[in-house]
Motif scaffolding. Structure first.
Motif, short mmCIF file in Angstrom:
data_model
loop_
_atom_site.label_atom_id
_atom_site.label_comp_id
_atom_site.label_asym_id
_atom_site.label_seq_id
_atom_site.Cartn_x
_atom_site.Cartn_y
_atom_site.Cartn_z
N UNK A 39 0.83 -1.21 0.00
CA UNK A 39 0.00 0.00 0.00
C UNK A 39 0.86 1.27 0.00
N UNK A 40 0.32 2.35 -0.50
CA UNK A 40 1.01 3.65 -0.47
C UNK A 40 0.20 4.62 0.38
N UNK A 41 0.90 5.62 0.93
CA UNK A 41 0.27 6.60 1.82
C UNK A 41 0.79 7.98 1.48
N UNK A 42 -0.11 8.96 1.45
CA UNK A 42 0.29 10.33 1.15
C UNK A 42 0.75 11.01 2.44
N UNK A 43 2.02 11.42 2.48
CA UNK A 43 2.54 12.10 3.67
C UNK A 43 1.81 13.40 3.94
N UNK A 44 1.14 13.95 2.94
CA UNK A 44 0.39 15.19 3.11
C UNK A 44 -1.09 14.93 3.41
N UNK A 45 -1.45 13.64 3.48
CA UNK A 45 -2.87 13.30 3.60
C UNK A 45 -3.23 12.63 4.90
N UNK A 46 -4.25 11.77 4.81
CA UNK A 46 -4.84 11.12 5.96
C UNK A 46 -4.67 9.60 5.86
N UNK A 47 -4.67 8.95 7.02
CA UNK A 47 -4.80 7.50 7.10
C UNK A 47 -6.06 7.21 7.92
N UNK A 48 -6.36 5.95 8.13
CA UNK A 48 -7.51 5.61 8.96
C UNK A 48 -7.34 6.11 10.39
#
Length: 378
Positions: free
Chosen positions: A64-73
């Protein structure tokens, strides 16, 4: 191996001007025919059995990828309190890897063979993914410690880049049983120097251990008392291991939280640092561009190599990224494996990464930026 349909190589087709109507009896002995069918059945059974034979390999795939500028669960991936922050745009994608197979649940040979069909998959020896000197639980714990250290180093690197003062201590977080450090170093030992070098972060400890071909000298403080101890590292491949988990204790001028549950390892450090810098500086660093990248980060801003770079290139494209930041030391693996639609820049420091992102954001000429193809590899 497959045999193409049609005539055998270098053998022309038989040409018949008239159909042949004669029929001749099959003169092959029945015993021979039965033997042939028996051999085919045995081969089929052997192939079926191979599906259940465990292999000594694991398969590494894009995770999976995650945006460092965004949100996670769990909420914002990066949250800053006690300092002014600014709106951001675009994406700074953190990339991960997933492994199929482990010593407790090995893959079959058929499952391993299937990985050859996908260029995004990599087949690696079980002993590399799970070193014999560590249990799966110890490996997972090492990944969690590495992730925490990478987060702390990323915060330190970003704040130092922005001109803030950051004090640092390095301590022993844990000792792996039956390793060279077992019985010598203890949890909570404060590490004052390693082979004569004062450590600022975990990565500098590793460099100091690797720099000396022989015993490693630790100057530590235990219970307020200074002492000098010696550990002879265990050599595994290209690494010299003493068997400790080290942790950084930084003093930051304000609070920065990085929340990325269920992900281990140090390779997201550079992207964490970029995200923090972006939030602390006016204007959107990316100007809306979708970036992905990978690399360890040291508190002083050095970017280090990681594993699985080819899988992460494919993971970046799958996530919609158009630009990629790769550690210079991974360039040899990058060349010839860049998926279509992805532009890759080679970076050695946090400053290099920021320069690349800002240059693209300004639509400026990127010809002077190092790439793996332009000979940036070390």
């Amino acid at each position: 191996m497959s045999i193409p349909a049609g005539n055998p190589p270098n053998q022309p087709s038989a040409v018949r001007e008239q159909p042949v109507h004669h029929r001749f009896p099959d003169i092959r002995p029945r015993r021979l025919r039965r033997a042939g069918w028996g051999a085919l059945a045995a081969a089929a059974l052997a192939s079926l059995g191979l599906a259940f034979v465990p292999s000594p390999y694991v398969v590494e795939v894009p995770g999976p990828t995650y945006d460092a500028l965004g949100q996670t669960d769990a909420g914002p991936l990066i949250e800053i309190r006690g300092a002014r922050t600014y709106p951001t745009e675009g994406e700074l994608r953190v990339l991960t890897l997933a492994w199929f197979g482990n010593p407790q649940r090995p893959l079959s040979w058929v499952e391993v063979a299937q990985a050859y069909l996908d260029p995004a998959d990599s087949i690696i020896p079980m002993s590399v993914a799970f070193p014999p000197s560590q249990t799966i639980e110890q490996s997972n714990e090492a990944g969690r410690v590495d992730m925490r250290n990478s987060q702390q180093a990323a915060i330190a690197a970003a704040l130092l880049h922005e001109g803030h003062d950051v004090a640092s201590e390095v301590r022993v977080a844990g000792v792996i049983p039956d390793t060279p450090a077992d019985g010598v170093l203890q949890p909570n030992d404060r590490i004052l120097s390693v082979n004569g070098r004062t450590p600022y972060d975990v990565w500098s400890i590793r460099e100091s251990i690797a720099a000396v071909d022989g015993p490693t000298e630790f100057e530590i403080e235990r219970g307020g008392e200074p002492m000098t101890l010696e550990v002879t590292p265990l050599v595994e491949g290209d690494e010299r291991l003493v068997g400790i988990y080290a942790s950084n204790e930084y003093t930051f001028p304000f609070e920065v939280d990085i929340e990325l549950p269920n992900v281990g390892g140090p390779s997201a450090g550079m992207m964490f640092a970029l995200g923090i810098v972006d939030e602390l500086t006016p204007g959107a660093m990316t100007a809306g561009t979708a970036w992905a990248g990978t690399g360890t980060i040291a508190a002083l801003g050095d970017v280090g190599p990681i594993g699985g770079i080819v899988q992460k290139l494919h993971g970046a494209v799958d996530a919609g990224a158009t630009h990629f930041l790769a550690p210079v030391e991974n360039c040899a693996e990058v060349v010839g494996h860049i998926p279509d639609g992805l532009t890759v820049f080679a970076v050695d420091t946090l400053d290099d990464a920021i320069t690349a992102v800002e240059t693209v954001a300004m639509n400026a000429d990127t010809a002077a930026l190092p790439t793996c193809e332009s000979g940036a590899s070390s």
